[in-house]
Design a protein around this motif. Structure first.
Motif, PDB file in Angstrom:
ATOM      1  N   ASP A  79       1.005  -1.298  -0.052  1.00 57.03           N
ATOM      2  CA  ASP A  79       0.094  -0.067   0.072  1.00 57.03           C
ATOM      3  C   ASP A  79       0.799   1.274   0.043  1.00 57.03           C
ATOM      4  O   ASP A  79       1.585   1.373   0.999  1.00 57.03           O
ATOM      5  CB  ASP A  79      -0.872   0.030   1.263  1.00 57.03           C
ATOM      6  CG  ASP A  79      -1.774   1.087   1.611  1.00 57.03           C
ATOM      7  OD1 ASP A  79      -1.754   2.063   0.307  1.00 57.03           O
ATOM      8  OD2 ASP A  79      -2.518   1.211   2.493  1.00 57.03           O
ATOM      9  N   GLY A  80       0.552   2.035  -0.879  1.00 54.31           N
ATOM     10  CA  GLY A  80       1.468   3.259  -1.204  1.00 54.31           C
ATOM     11  C   GLY A  80       1.430   4.093  -0.055  1.00 54.31           C
ATOM     12  O   GLY A  80       2.614   5.027  -0.019  1.00 54.31           O
ATOM     13  N   ALA A  81       0.189   4.343   0.605  1.00 55.47           N
ATOM     14  CA  ALA A  81      -0.046   5.420   1.862  1.00 55.47           C
ATOM     15  C   ALA A  81       0.572   4.716   2.981  1.00 55.47           C
ATOM     16  O   ALA A  81       0.643   5.514   3.879  1.00 55.47           O
ATOM     17  CB  ALA A  81      -1.297   5.402   1.863  1.00 55.47           C
ATOM     18  N   ALA A  82       1.157   3.513   3.139  1.00 51.71           N
ATOM     19  CA  ALA A  82       1.429   2.861   4.321  1.00 51.71           C
ATOM     20  C   ALA A  82       3.108   3.259   4.444  1.00 51.71           C
ATOM     21  O   ALA A  82       3.689   3.357   3.580  1.00 51.71           O
ATOM     22  CB  ALA A  82       1.282   1.411   4.308  1.00 51.71           C
ATOM     23  N   TYR A  83       3.422   3.328   5.742  1.00 53.76           N
ATOM     24  CA  TYR A  83       5.029   3.448   6.234  1.00 53.76           C
ATOM     25  C   TYR A  83       5.608   2.335   6.455  1.00 53.76           C
ATOM     26  O   TYR A  83       5.197   1.570   7.646  1.00 53.76           O
ATOM     27  CB  TYR A  83       5.025   4.748   7.257  1.00 53.76           C
ATOM     28  CG  TYR A  83       4.252   5.719   6.909  1.00 53.76           C
ATOM     29  CD1 TYR A  83       5.166   6.849   6.724  1.00 53.76           C
ATOM     30  CD2 TYR A  83       2.915   6.087   7.111  1.00 53.76           C
ATOM     31  CE1 TYR A  83       4.807   8.292   6.291  1.00 53.76           C
ATOM     32  CE2 TYR A  83       2.451   7.251   6.644  1.00 53.76           C
ATOM     33  CZ  TYR A  83       3.173   8.619   6.233  1.00 53.76           C
ATOM     34  OH  TYR A  83       2.918   9.683   5.876  1.00 53.76           O
TER      35      TYR A  83
END
Length: 451
Positions: A79-83
C-alpha cells in the motif's frame, strides 16, 4: 575510454536502497552492474534499524526501475500510503530486488580500495583511458579484485556515526566508556535492550530526528508498567528555538512532523530534561560506575546509567584515497553539490533535484551517491538518491539529455532546516530533518529518517 574498457561492468558499492536502484537503472540502460555488498544480505545497514519506521510511505521509497524488474516475479508494491519499517523495507522490497539481480550482487564483499589500473593518485599520463580496479575482501577473507568502467559508491554513512565530543572528535573518556554508550536508536521491544534502559536515567545527545526517536521511545517506556523510574536527559549543543522540534503539523511529511511533536511532548510532560548549549568534552565515572558528562564550559551533569549518542553520520572515504575526488571542505560532499545541500541554508524540500553533473569529480566516471553523496549534511531523502542514480546511469549510457533532465519533485518542508537552524556554521548536529533512521511516536505509529 577504449572499447575493452567500455565492455567492463559498472561496479556499485553497497546493496542498500540506492545501490540496488543504481543496478536496476544500469540494467535499464543495457549496462552491466556488479554490486559489492560488505554484509551477508541485501540492505545490511537497513536491517540494523529494522525496528524503526520510515517517515516516507511506500510510494516514495520504491524506485520505478526496480519496480519494473520486480513486476515479472509477481511482486506487488505494498500500500503506497503505508509507512514501512526498516524490516519491511529490507524484507519486502530490497531483498527481493537483490534476488532478481541474482549473481550480479556479491555478498560478504567489503571494498578495501579503488584506483585506476596502473595509475596511483599522482600519475596523469593516459589516466582517463584506464579502467578502475576495485579491491575487496571476499568470503572467507580472500583478497579479490575486479576491473570496472565506472564506480558508483552507494555505501552510505551508517558505519561511521559521529562521536559525542563537541569538537567533532571523541570526548575524553568516550572510548573507555563504550560499555555504557550506544550510537544507535535502541530497540525497546527487545527484552534485553529494554532491560538496559528501563528504570534508569539515559542521556540522549543530538538534536535531529534520531534523537527525537530515542526521546519518544524512552518516554513511552517510562509510561509503561515495567518502565517506572525511566528518565532522560536531552543534551543539545545549541539552544531550543521555534525550529528545534521540526515542522510539526506544517511538515508535508506528516510522520516526520509527528516525530518532532512526540519529542516535544517527552520534554513538556517531564519525561526528559533538556540541557542546552552543552558541548560534551569528557566522560567521567562516579563511584558506582555511572557516567558524568562534562562540558567545554566546565558544567558537569548528574550521573547517568546510559548514553545514546545521535550526532549524525559521516562518509568513510578511506578506501577512495587513490582517487581524485572533489569534495567540499566542510560537508565532504561533491563540490558542486555542497551549496545545494548546505544545512545552514536548505531543508529537504528546498534541495534542488540533481544528478550526474553535480555528482561528478575530477576523477572521471566515479560517483558518490545516496547518503554518502551528502557527506555530513543531514537532509537526504531516498527519492533524491533514486533520482541521482537515474541521472548517473543515463550519463554512463551516453544519454546526456536524460542525465540533465529533472524527474523528481520533493515534498516541501521549509521548517526542518534552513538558515538559523544551527547556532553557528559548521556545528550542525546531524541526524537532522531527513537523515538516518529515526521515528516512533508515543502511543501512535512509528516513523523515521533516511527517507
Amino acid at each position: 575510454m577504449n572499447a575493452s574498457t567500455e565492455a567492463l561492468p559498472v561496479v556499485v558499492i553497497g546493496a542498500g536502497p540506492v545501490g540496488l536502484a543504481a543496478a536496476a537503472r544500469l540494467l535499464e540502460r543495457d549496462l552491466r552492474p556488479v554490486v559489492l555488498e560488505a554484509g551477508p544480505t541485501a540492505a545490511t545497514a537497513v536491517r540494523e534499524w529494522s525496528h524503526v519506521r520510515l517517515f516516507s510511505p511506500w510510494s516514495e521509497v520504491v524506485d520505478p526501475a526496480a519496480e519494473k524488474l520486480l513486476a515479472p516475479t509477481g511482486w506487488v508494491r505494498p500500500d503506497g500510503a503505508a509507512y514501512p519499517s526498516g524490516a519491511d523495507w529490507a524484507g519486502l522490497y530490497l531483498q527481493p530486488l537483490a534476488d532478481v539481480l541474482g549473481e550480479r550482487v556479491r555478498y560478504n564483499a567489503a571494498v578495501t580500495g579503488v584506483s585506476r589500473s596502473g595509475r596511483d593518485r599522482i600519475v596523469d599520463a593516459d589516466r582517463d583511458a584506464q579502467p578502475f580496479v576495485v579491491h575487496y575482501t571476499g568470503p572467507g577473507g580472500t583478497e579479490e579484485r575486479i576491473h570496472a568502467r565506472a564506480v558508483i559508491d552507494a555505501s552510505g554513512t551508517w558505519s561511521t556515526p559521529g562521536p559525542a565530543g563537541g569538537s567533532g572528535l571523541p570526548a575524553l573518556g568516550e572510548k573507555a566508556a563504550a560499555d555504557r554508550i550506544s550510537y544507535r536508536i535502541p530497540d525497546l521491544k527487545d527484552p534485553a535492550v529494554r532491560a538496559r534502559y528501563a528504570g534508569r536515567r539515559t542521556a540522549v545527545i543530538g538534536s535531529g530526528a534520531s534523537a527525537f526517536t530515542a526521546l519518544a521511545s524512552l518516554a513511552d517506556l517510562a509510561g509503561s508498567d515495567d518502565g517506572t523510574g525511566t528518565r532522560a536527559t536531552w543534551i543539545l549543543r545549541r539552544g531550543i528555538s521555534g525550529s528545534t522540534f521540526g515542522g510539526g503539523e506544517a511538515d508535508q511529511l506528516p510522520a516526520r512532523g509527528a516525530l518532532g511533536l512526540a519529542a516535544k511532548a517527552a520534554v513538556d510532560d517531564g519525561f526528559a530534561d533538556a540541557v542546552t548549549g552543552f558541548r560534551t568534552d569528557a566522560f567521567e565515572r562516579d563511584g558506582e560506575g555511572r557516567l558524568i558528562l562534562a562540558a567545554e564550559d566546565g558544567r558537569r551533569l548528574e550521573a547517568v546509567d546510559e548514553v545514546i549518542v545521535l550526532t549524525g553520520l559521516r562518509p568513510d572515504l578511506a578506501f577512495l584515497g587513490e582517487l581524485r575526488l572533489g569534495l567540499d571542505e566542510r560537508l565532504q560532499a561533491p563540490t558542486a553539490l555542497a551549496p545545494l545541500i548546505d544545512p545552514n541554508q536548505h531543508s529537504c524540500g528546498t534541495v534542488h533535484p540533481h544528478g550526474a553533473g553535480e555528482l561528478s569529480h575530477p576523477e572521471r566516471d566515479v560517483y558518490l551517491v545516496g547518503m554518502k553523496s551528502y557527506g555530513r549534511a543531514p537532509t537526504f531523502l531516498a527519492m533524491t538518491g533514486y533520482e541521482q542514480v537515474r541521472s548517473v546511469a543515463a550519463h554512463l549510457a551516453g544519454d546526456e539529455q536524460a542525465a540533465e533532465r529533472v524527474e523528481l519533485t520533493l515534498p516541501e518542508t521549509g521548517v526542518c532546516g534552513g538558515a538559523g537552524l544551527f547556532d553557528e556554521p559548521g556545528t550542525a548536529e546531524q541526524g537532522g530533518c531527513c537523515s538516518a533512521p529515526a521515528a516512533l511516536t508515543i502511543g501512535g505509529p512509528a516513523s523515521s529518517g533516511t527517507c
